[in-house]
Design a protein around this motif. Structure first.
Motif, PDB file in Angstrom:
ATOM      1  N   UNK A   1      29.913  40.802  41.169  1.00 52.12           N
ATOM      2  CA  UNK A   1      30.319  40.693  39.770  1.00 52.12           C
ATOM      3  C   UNK A   1      30.909  39.321  39.503  1.00 52.12           C
ATOM      4  N   UNK A   2      30.720  38.868  38.289  1.00 50.88           N
ATOM      5  CA  UNK A   2      31.343  37.660  37.761  1.00 50.88           C
ATOM      6  C   UNK A   2      32.094  38.050  36.491  1.00 50.88           C
ATOM      7  N   UNK A   3      33.294  37.523  36.299  1.00 53.97           N
ATOM      8  CA  UNK A   3      34.027  37.722  35.047  1.00 53.97           C
ATOM      9  C   UNK A   3      34.081  36.370  34.357  1.00 53.97           C
ATOM     10  N   UNK A   4      33.532  36.320  33.132  1.00 54.37           N
ATOM     11  CA  UNK A   4      33.300  35.042  32.462  1.00 54.37           C
ATOM     12  C   UNK A   4      33.496  35.229  30.960  1.00 54.37           C
ATOM     13  N   UNK A   5      34.459  34.489  30.403  1.00 56.66           N
ATOM     14  CA  UNK A   5      34.722  34.516  28.963  1.00 56.66           C
ATOM     15  C   UNK A   5      34.980  35.930  28.447  1.00 56.66           C
ATOM     16  N   UNK A   6      35.673  36.722  29.257  1.00 58.13           N
ATOM     17  CA  UNK A   6      36.071  38.054  28.828  1.00 58.13           C
ATOM     18  C   UNK A   6      35.039  39.139  29.060  1.00 58.13           C
ATOM     19  N   UNK A   7      33.984  38.827  29.785  1.00 64.06           N
ATOM     20  CA  UNK A   7      32.943  39.807  30.078  1.00 64.06           C
ATOM     21  C   UNK A   7      32.679  39.846  31.581  1.00 64.06           C
TER      22      UNK A   7
ATOM     23  N   UNK B   1      29.850  50.800  45.425  1.00 65.60           N
ATOM     24  CA  UNK B   1      28.437  51.188  45.436  1.00 65.60           C
ATOM     25  C   UNK B   1      28.141  52.375  44.528  1.00 65.60           C
ATOM     26  N   UNK B   2      29.165  53.134  44.127  1.00 64.86           N
ATOM     27  CA  UNK B   2      28.940  54.301  43.286  1.00 64.86           C
ATOM     28  C   UNK B   2      30.008  54.538  42.229  1.00 64.86           C
ATOM     29  N   UNK B   3      31.243  54.082  42.466  1.00 67.31           N
ATOM     30  CA  UNK B   3      32.401  54.558  41.694  1.00 67.31           C
ATOM     31  C   UNK B   3      32.770  53.681  40.506  1.00 67.31           C
ATOM     32  N   UNK B   4      31.923  52.718  40.143  1.00 66.09           N
ATOM     33  CA  UNK B   4      32.180  51.947  38.945  1.00 66.09           C
ATOM     34  C   UNK B   4      33.017  50.702  39.168  1.00 66.09           C
ATOM     35  N   UNK B   5      33.583  50.201  38.061  1.00 65.71           N
ATOM     36  CA  UNK B   5      34.357  48.966  38.033  1.00 65.71           C
ATOM     37  C   UNK B   5      35.834  49.273  37.908  1.00 65.71           C
ATOM     38  N   UNK B   6      36.647  48.717  38.823  1.00 64.86           N
ATOM     39  CA  UNK B   6      38.096  48.866  38.745  1.00 64.86           C
ATOM     40  C   UNK B   6      38.724  47.567  38.272  1.00 64.86           C
ATOM     41  N   UNK B   7      39.766  47.673  37.461  1.00 64.51           N
ATOM     42  CA  UNK B   7      40.562  46.520  37.041  1.00 64.51           C
ATOM     43  C   UNK B   7      41.990  46.782  37.477  1.00 64.51           C
ATOM     44  N   UNK B   8      42.569  45.815  38.190  1.00 58.78           N
ATOM     45  CA  UNK B   8      43.801  46.040  38.965  1.00 58.78           C
ATOM     46  C   UNK B   8      44.780  44.904  38.713  1.00 58.78           C
ATOM     47  N   UNK B   9      46.069  45.279  38.561  1.00 62.50           N
ATOM     48  CA  UNK B   9      47.133  44.283  38.524  1.00 62.50           C
ATOM     49  C   UNK B   9      47.744  44.161  39.903  1.00 62.50           C
TER      50      UNK B   9
ATOM     51  N   UNK C   1      32.538  44.489  28.516  1.00 65.81           N
ATOM     52  CA  UNK C   1      33.557  43.762  27.772  1.00 65.81           C
ATOM     53  C   UNK C   1      34.918  44.120  28.356  1.00 65.81           C
ATOM     54  N   UNK C   2      35.583  43.145  28.985  1.00 61.87           N
ATOM     55  CA  UNK C   2      36.875  43.395  29.624  1.00 61.87           C
ATOM     56  C   UNK C   2      37.984  42.584  28.954  1.00 61.87           C
ATOM     57  N   UNK C   3      37.766  42.198  27.705  1.00 67.54           N
ATOM     58  CA  UNK C   3      38.815  41.439  27.006  1.00 67.54           C
ATOM     59  C   UNK C   3      40.079  42.266  26.861  1.00 67.54           C
ATOM     60  N   UNK C   4      39.935  43.576  26.702  1.00 69.48           N
ATOM     61  CA  UNK C   4      41.063  44.494  26.841  1.00 69.48           C
ATOM     62  C   UNK C   4      40.899  45.169  28.187  1.00 69.48           C
ATOM     63  N   UNK C   5      41.588  44.692  29.232  1.00 73.30           N
ATOM     64  CA  UNK C   5      41.338  45.206  30.576  1.00 73.30           C
ATOM     65  C   UNK C   5      41.681  46.684  30.743  1.00 73.30           C
ATOM     66  N   UNK C   6      42.502  47.222  29.844  1.00 71.97           N
ATOM     67  CA  UNK C   6      42.842  48.641  29.943  1.00 71.97           C
ATOM     68  C   UNK C   6      41.804  49.520  29.258  1.00 71.97           C
ATOM     69  N   UNK C   7      40.880  48.897  28.562  1.00 72.85           N
ATOM     70  CA  UNK C   7      39.851  49.663  27.858  1.00 72.85           C
ATOM     71  C   UNK C   7      38.501  48.949  27.931  1.00 72.85           C
ATOM     72  N   UNK C   8      37.955  48.809  29.132  1.00 68.96           N
ATOM     73  CA  UNK C   8      36.672  48.112  29.263  1.00 68.96           C
ATOM     74  C   UNK C   8      35.543  48.894  28.598  1.00 68.96           C
ATOM     75  N   UNK C   9      34.590  48.155  28.017  1.00 72.76           N
ATOM     76  CA  UNK C   9      33.482  48.788  27.301  1.00 72.76           C
ATOM     77  C   UNK C   9      32.164  48.188  27.764  1.00 72.76           C
ATOM     78  N   UNK C  10      31.264  49.028  28.222  1.00 76.54           N
ATOM     79  CA  UNK C  10      29.932  48.566  28.604  1.00 76.54           C
ATOM     80  C   UNK C  10      29.151  48.237  27.338  1.00 76.54           C
ATOM     81  N   UNK C  11      28.617  47.004  27.259  1.00 77.35           N
ATOM     82  CA  UNK C  11      27.996  46.557  26.016  1.00 77.35           C
ATOM     83  C   UNK C  11      26.516  46.220  26.168  1.00 77.35           C
TER      84      UNK C  11
END
Length: 417
Positions: free
Chosen positions: A32-38, A406-414, A53-63
């Motif tokens: 994965x690459x994170x670039x300009x909020x995506x 490989x199966x469980x999706x995308x995690x965003x972590x502090x 779309x990860x501009x709101x990291x607590x509410x990512x949206x597949x676009x």
């Protein structure tokens, strides 16, 4: 996704899960690459790639989702400015008769295995170039086609040249290639380098014996040096001042006595250090204990291993199932989080880890998060265990951690270490 709806991690220390995405029902992610909020997420089994779309990291949206060409996978990609580079290669794991057994993929020459089978299906081999000036609507503008299985990993951080591991006809497995990006609509392959014995078409003969795989997995470039990891073939440092004719500085291999799988490099040029991860490739450590090494490369012609990262021990991860051990490293890309003392890594069934290497002789783990196991298996290979297999990690300039499985999706972590 509200924080109360987040899948509860199996273990966390100095890391907090703040966001999660099932990537539009395609939970399988590799690079994965994170670039300009995506987030641009490459899929190993769903083929193609997705944009979140990860501009709101607590509410990512597949676009968006961009499918791969027929019989082709897009498992690695790179972003820089308005460009997205995506690899094209034969979807090896779709070949149920040959590569769904992991041991077959990791212990034999892919080039010779594919060449020995009748080519009953066509695929796209090489690299596609997309314009992402509109981040969620990639527009294809260029294509580099090659004869062979195709590309595996890429490295591109701007400038005239990109770099790839490529399996071209006539070679036993993936080699190092340089790509001229002067015109992104017409990228051109301009240079090659391989380990002796890999060029079958030129009459070379492998001398590394059965059960080993000499193949470039990934090369990361800094300045005029490419740091290249060759699975069971170890590490090379290559002088690439002449992009048409890379030159060997040093080849160093520690397999045997260690178990190979040399996978991911991370040069730390300000300190004269190089971090190298050996990938765990078989379940339950069947391929042996794998390490992430720190090398002193102040003298590039004589890299010296000075330490290894500590091994996670909260539970018996060897018995947990799946792969236990290193995979990818956050790569200090321009515009992302950059540090020569704090290293982020994926450890497969032991999740995501942070390490302080201020003292390179004594690395210390400073944070960890083991995501919950997948609820749905996208991996089509028979008999795969339903456990987390954290694949890639990217840390943005704010210090937020993004990780695929490989199966469980995308995690965003502090990170709180």
């Amino acid at each position: 996704m509200a924080s109360t709806d987040l899948p509860k991690p199996d273990f966390a220390r100095n890391m907090t899960l703040i966001g999660h995405s099932d990537i539009g029902g395609r939970g399988d992610g590799l690079q994965l690459m994170v670039h300009r909020g995506y987030a641009y997420v490459a899929h190993p089994w769903s083929q193609g790639f997705s944009i979140v779309d990860v501009r709101d990291p607590k509410s990512p949206k597949t676009v968006n989702y961009v499918p791969a060409p027929a019989n082709t996978w897009n498992i690695h990609l790179q972003t820089h400015d308005d460009l997205l580079l995506v690899i094209n290669a034969l979807d090896l794991f779709a070949d149920v008769e040959t590569f769904t057994d992991e041991k077959a993929y990791y212990t034999q020459s892919v080039g010779e295995t594919v060449a020995s089978r009748k080519r009953e299906r066509a695929w796209t081999a090489g690299m596609s170039v997309f314009d992402i000036s509109v981040p969620d609507r990639p527009r294809k503008i260029g294509q580099l086609d090659v004869e062979g299985v195709g590309f595996h990993r890429l490295w591109y951080v701007g400038g005239r040249y990109a770099y790839a591991s490529a399996l071209l006809d006539g070679f036993t497995d993936y080699i190092f290639v340089t790509i001229d990006m002067a015109d992104p609509t017409r990228p051109e392959l301009v240079g090659q380098w391989w380990l002796p014995g890999m060029n079958r078409a030129a009459g070379e003969t492998p001398d590394w014996g059965d059960g080993k795989r000499y193949a470039l997995h990934h090369a990361l470039v800094h300045g005029d040096t490419a740091y290249a990891c060759w699975r069971d073939g170890g590490l090379t440092l290559l002088d690439i001042k002449d992009h048409s004719a890379p030159r060997l500085i040093k080849h160093h291999n520690w397999c045997p006595p260690y178990g190979g799988g040399t996978h991911s490099p991370l040069p730390l040029p300000g300190r004269g250090l190089l971090v190298v991860a050996d990938e765990a490739v078989l379940d339950n450590e069947e391929d042996g204990r794998k390490h992430t090494w720190i090398f002193d490369i102040r003298v590039p012609e004589n890299p010296i291993s000075i330490s290894t990262f500590p091994i996670p021990t909260e539970i018996d991860y060897t018995k947990k199932g799946g792969h236990f051990g290193p995979h990818n490293l956050h790569e200090n890309r321009p515009g992302s989080f950059v540090s020569e003392t704090l290293i982020f890594a994926t450890w497969q069934n032991a999740g995501i880890r942070a390490f302080d290497i201020s003292n390179p002789y004594r690395p210390v783990e400073t944070g960890a998060l083991v995501p919950a196991g997948p609820t749905v298996m996208t991996d089509r290979r028979p008999g795969r265990p339903k456990v987390i297999q954290s694949a890639d990690v990217f840390v943005d300039a704010r210090g937020l951690i993004y990780a695929t499985d490989y199966n469980a999706g995308l995690e965003i972590i502090e990170y709180g270490g």
